[in-house]
Design an enzyme around this catalytic site. Structure first.
Site, PDB file in Angstrom:
ATOM      1  N   THR A 141      -8.917  -0.697   1.061  1.00 54.36           N
ATOM      2  CA  THR A 141      -9.638  -0.453   1.694  1.00 54.36           C
ATOM      3  C   THR A 141     -10.782  -2.215   2.379  1.00 54.36           C
ATOM      4  O   THR A 141     -10.961  -3.198   3.340  1.00 54.36           O
ATOM      5  CB  THR A 141     -11.054   0.027   2.673  1.00 54.36           C
ATOM      6  OG1 THR A 141     -11.658   0.378   1.390  1.00 54.36           O
ATOM      7  CG2 THR A 141     -10.077   1.692   2.787  1.00 54.36           C
ATOM      8  N   LYS A 170     -10.327   3.475  -2.141  1.00 55.65           N
ATOM      9  CA  LYS A 170      -8.968   3.047  -3.278  1.00 55.65           C
ATOM     10  C   LYS A 170      -7.773   3.664  -3.501  1.00 55.65           C
ATOM     11  O   LYS A 170      -6.816   3.250  -3.596  1.00 55.65           O
ATOM     12  CB  LYS A 170      -9.387   4.072  -4.400  1.00 55.65           C
ATOM     13  CG  LYS A 170     -10.690   4.744  -5.369  1.00 55.65           C
ATOM     14  CD  LYS A 170     -11.474   2.748  -5.672  1.00 55.65           C
ATOM     15  CE  LYS A 170     -10.680   1.891  -6.690  1.00 55.65           C
ATOM     16  NZ  LYS A 170     -11.416   0.987  -6.885  1.00 55.65           N
ATOM     17  N   SER A 171      -7.697   2.383  -2.202  1.00 44.75           N
ATOM     18  CA  SER A 171      -6.396   2.326  -1.378  1.00 44.75           C
ATOM     19  C   SER A 171      -5.958   1.126  -1.023  1.00 44.75           C
ATOM     20  O   SER A 171      -4.149   0.795  -0.539  1.00 44.75           O
ATOM     21  CB  SER A 171      -6.355   3.741   0.030  1.00 44.75           C
ATOM     22  OG  SER A 171      -5.773   4.780  -0.182  1.00 44.75           O
ATOM     23  N   ASN A 189      -6.818  -2.444 -15.053  1.00 50.83           N
ATOM     24  CA  ASN A 189      -5.633  -1.578 -15.632  1.00 50.83           C
ATOM     25  C   ASN A 189      -6.162  -0.680 -15.589  1.00 50.83           C
ATOM     26  O   ASN A 189      -7.583  -0.011 -16.271  1.00 50.83           O
ATOM     27  CB  ASN A 189      -5.631  -2.329 -17.036  1.00 50.83           C
ATOM     28  CG  ASN A 189      -5.048  -3.874 -17.211  1.00 50.83           C
ATOM     29  OD1 ASN A 189      -4.193  -4.224 -15.789  1.00 50.83           O
ATOM     30  ND2 ASN A 189      -5.665  -4.509 -17.725  1.00 50.83           N
ATOM     31  N   HIS A 190      -5.542  -0.088 -15.236  1.00 52.16           N
ATOM     32  CA  HIS A 190      -5.491   1.716 -14.835  1.00 52.16           C
ATOM     33  C   HIS A 190      -5.486   2.420 -16.921  1.00 52.16           C
ATOM     34  O   HIS A 190      -4.794   1.832 -17.515  1.00 52.16           O
ATOM     35  CB  HIS A 190      -4.807   2.324 -14.581  1.00 52.16           C
ATOM     36  CG  HIS A 190      -5.046   2.471 -13.030  1.00 52.16           C
ATOM     37  ND1 HIS A 190      -4.025   2.674 -11.503  1.00 52.16           N
ATOM     38  CD2 HIS A 190      -5.751   1.470 -12.117  1.00 52.16           C
ATOM     39  CE1 HIS A 190      -4.523   2.494 -10.377  1.00 52.16           C
ATOM     40  NE2 HIS A 190      -5.624   1.729 -10.734  1.00 52.16           N
TER      41      HIS A 190
END
Length: 364
Positions: A123, A120-121, A330-331
């Protein structure tokens, strides 16, 4: 009318004569190329030196007869420039069909470089962006060899790599390698010269993104604050046993990798800059991999709706497209006190990570 009819008959006769000559010449040449079924034992043996490809002169032009070899080693004759005159069962992409027609034979190799994390960066974005380079071939899915399938052996792993030709790099991405205890030793055993790419982002944002992905698959999941803190609120102790929080302690995992590899073999890619200016970060990646800077700003455009860079073209598609519906989610709204508490928790670990990498990523 008589003159017109005579001219038409003359044209038809010339075309018939040309095609008959062309087919006859190709047929004679193909008969001179020994087939697999009729070859003698000596002719079946693979020559150690490259053989001269047969050629035929047709009406003043040279046509080269190109052998195409599939993964099973069967050699099928094909005429260069004639569509449909050969088969290719190992790689269906037009690029590799063309390479086979040039007498080049792709083969599978263990990876030269790995994208080992962090989940979750960014990759997937990094993989898709670097795959735009013609000298990079990458496994399309996460193979999970060094964490789940190591017992199946390197031959199994090699089989899951894409075919490449001389001068191309083989890559693979599995973000969980970064946090797998035995992965550094296992990768070093495969090849101590392996180049490692690590994509990192603000660990608080990364944890929220990780939670958002998990919640999309499980709608009845508890609120973020209930999972991130032992007493279910921002006033409690940070629960480091919860995966999305634990993964963000980058320094802990990096120390294991630095026991097996020198720092110069690792490249740390900023997940934030990969979104804000993908061309700059991909430029660094190309330099690290020893590649010419082919992927530039002309390959990207920014999708304001998703808030994410998209591709103008890729290896599989020539039309503009983004990475998928799961990218740029969307968080959910997270309590500000919880975010502040997590930032306070991560701060000393971030400082140590900056010291280990020699890079200040500027996270809050």
């Amino acid at each position: 009318m008589a003159i017109t009819a005579a001219l038409a008959l003359s044209v038809l006769y010339i075309l018939y004569t040309f095609n008959a000559c062309l087919l006859s010449s190709i047929n004679r040449t193909l008969k001179q190329v020994p087939s697999v079924g009729s070859a003698t034992p000596a002719s079946i043996e693979r020559p150690t030196a490259p053989t001269q490809l047969p050629q035929v002169r047709i009406l003043g032009s040279i046509v080269r007869i190109v052998p195409l070899t599939d993964d099973g080693g069967e050699r099928l004759p094909a005429v260069a420039g004639v569509a449909g005159s050969g088969t290719n069962t190992s790689d269906g992409s037009p690029k590799y069909r063309f390479l086979r027609q040039q007498g080049l034979r792709p083969s599978r190799h263990l990876p030269d470089a790995l994208i080992i994390g962090v989940k979750k960066s960014g990759t997937r974005a990094l993989l898709e962006f670097i795959r735009l380079h013609p000298d990079v071939r990458a496994a399309g899915c996460e193979v999970h060899f060094f964490d789940r399938h190591y017992g199946k052996g390197l031959a199994w792993y090699r089989h899951h790599m894409p075919p490449t030709i001389e001068g191309q790099l083989t890559m693979e991405k599995t973000p969980s390698y970064f946090i797998t205890r035995d992965a550094p030793r296992r990768v070093h055993h495969m090849n101590p010269a392996t180049r490692l790419l690590v994509v990192v982002r603000d660990p608080v944002t990364r944890a929220i993104s990780d939670y958002t992905q998990a919640r999309s698959k499980k709608r009845d999941m508890k609120r973020f604050e209930e999972l991130a803190f032992t007493n279910g609120s921002a006033g409690g102790v940070v629960d480091t046993s919860w995966g999305p929080v634990r993964i963000g302690v980058y320094a802990k995992y990096l120390e294991r990798w630095l026991e097996a590899f020198p720092l110069r073999q690792l490249l740390f890619v900023s997940g934030e800059r990969l979104i804000a200016d993908p061309a700059v970060e991909i430029g660094r990646v190309q330099d690290f991999l020893g590649l010419k800077r082919v992927v530039t700003e002309k390959h990207f455009y920014f999708n304001s709706t998703k808030g994410f860079p998209c591709l103008l073209k890729s290896e599989e598609r020539s039309s503009p497209h983004c990475l998928g519906k799961t990218k740029g989610r969307n968080h959910p709204r997270i309590d500000a006190a919880a975010i502040d508490r997590l930032r306070e928790f991560y701060r000393p670990f971030n400082q140590k990570f900056y010291q280990l990498t020699g890079i200040n990523f500027g996270w809050p």
